[in-house]
Write a protein that holds these residues in place. Sequence first.
Motif, short mmCIF file in Angstrom:
data_model
loop_
_atom_site.label_atom_id
_atom_site.label_comp_id
_atom_site.label_asym_id
_atom_site.label_seq_id
_atom_site.Cartn_x
_atom_site.Cartn_y
_atom_site.Cartn_z
N HIS A 1 43.41 54.30 36.32
CA HIS A 1 43.80 55.64 36.71
C HIS A 1 43.06 56.06 37.99
CE1 HIS A 1 45.68 56.82 32.73
NE2 HIS A 1 45.08 55.68 32.44
N MET B 1 48.60 55.93 39.05
CA MET B 1 48.12 54.73 38.36
C MET B 1 48.06 53.57 39.35
SD MET B 1 47.58 55.46 35.16
CE MET B 1 47.53 53.81 34.46
N HIS C 1 48.45 49.87 39.66
CA HIS C 1 49.05 48.80 38.86
C HIS C 1 48.62 47.41 39.31
CE1 HIS C 1 51.76 51.33 36.48
NE2 HIS C 1 51.88 52.07 37.56
N ALA C 2 48.36 47.24 40.60
CA ALA C 2 47.98 45.91 41.08
C ALA C 2 47.47 46.02 42.51
CB ALA C 2 49.17 44.94 41.03
N SER D 1 50.37 41.34 45.62
CA SER D 1 50.33 42.62 44.90
C SER D 1 51.59 42.82 44.08
CB SER D 1 50.12 43.78 45.89
OG SER D 1 51.25 43.96 46.72
N ALA E 1 51.85 43.06 39.98
CA ALA E 1 52.44 44.24 39.34
C ALA E 1 53.68 43.89 38.53
CB ALA E 1 52.80 45.28 40.40
N PHE F 1 57.37 53.37 42.10
CA PHE F 1 56.15 52.76 42.63
C PHE F 1 56.11 52.92 44.15
CE2 PHE F 1 57.33 50.49 38.81
CZ PHE F 1 56.12 50.36 38.12
N VAL G 1 50.96 51.40 43.41
CA VAL G 1 50.60 52.56 42.60
C VAL G 1 51.87 53.21 42.07
CG1 VAL G 1 48.47 52.97 43.89
CG2 VAL G 1 50.58 54.13 44.58
N GLY G 2 51.73 53.98 41.02
CA GLY G 2 52.85 54.70 40.44
C GLY G 2 52.36 55.91 39.69
N SER H 1 53.00 56.35 36.44
CA SER H 1 52.78 56.03 35.04
C SER H 1 52.61 54.52 34.90
CB SER H 1 53.94 56.52 34.17
OG SER H 1 55.14 55.90 34.55
#
Length: 334
Positions: free
Chosen positions: A2, A173, A175-176, A239, A243, A314, A331-332, A334
């Motif tokens: 987060h 969030m 994610h990767a 990346s 993800a 994303f 990033v996203g 959720s």
Amino acid sequence: MHLAAHAWYPPGRDLTEDAVLAGRVDPRTARELGYDGLLVSPDTAPPDMAVHAARPLLERISCPPDALGALFHASIHYQGHDIWSAPHYIARRLATAAQPIGLLQQCNGGATGIELAAAALLADASCGPGLVTTADRFFPTGWDRWRGDFGMAVGDAATAVVVHRGEYATDLMLHATGTVSVPELEEMHRGDDTFNYTPLEHSPVIDVRRTKRTFIRRHGIDRFYKAAHQGIREAVTESLANAGLEADDPRLRWAVLPRLGRKAMEEAYIPPLTQVTPAELLDFGRPTGHLGAGDLNASLAQLSREHRLNSGEFALILNSGGGFTFSSFIVGTS
């Protein structure tokens, strides 16, 4: 992981049209850079700028400073004192016992701090959230903000990002990530200069153009383009794979560019990026200039503040730093 992010921008700006009229930048360079203006902080020192970014962020997400596990501070330019730790000063001003750590990863320092903070949380269940700050001020006696480098002009700003497991308010969030280093390009910031005994022996102000001219004379600009294109493609591909996203996944809404000059991005960054993914490009840098170590972190804050992502979407954020290192974050919401 987060993320919560905030950027502090000073009230001052050096508008491009004013800089051209005053002779601080020539018209051709101004057109190639494509900035509307550069952020200017004449009175606030970088470590205080970092505090100004971090304090309201911690308050907004209800994260008490004593809950932090580590504080990473990244910068590329002078922080205000010699033989002194800006991260410890920032920790003291925030009243946190978090371990202060300074990062010298050039313009990729903010991205590196986020990766290190995330790694610490994954490795140690007892580790508290990580705070990543960046701050740079390019005072004209030490750095010509318009003409100190090719392909960019620099603005003053600070950023703060809290990396946590979900116990506090979340903006995005993570994610990767994908990060690729190309150390053969370190010569671009060294040229053929011998090692100095003290700072600024080779020139009275920071002059990256001088060392880059040496690199280009020796190797040609295509050497940089080839290495940079490969590094960017690899970082972006890594990346996306981490993800679990295909390059043309419709959920990948944006590909966010670093805050470099327009011509530099068109030649060195956009071609390899668009070779990997057709995601729509997003450029936040025109009103700010390049923000030293804080480009990626400032873009995190702006993505969230402007509500650029809907649920399930994303964004890919591309960044780089001299040396060279290329990073791509997914990033996203959720």
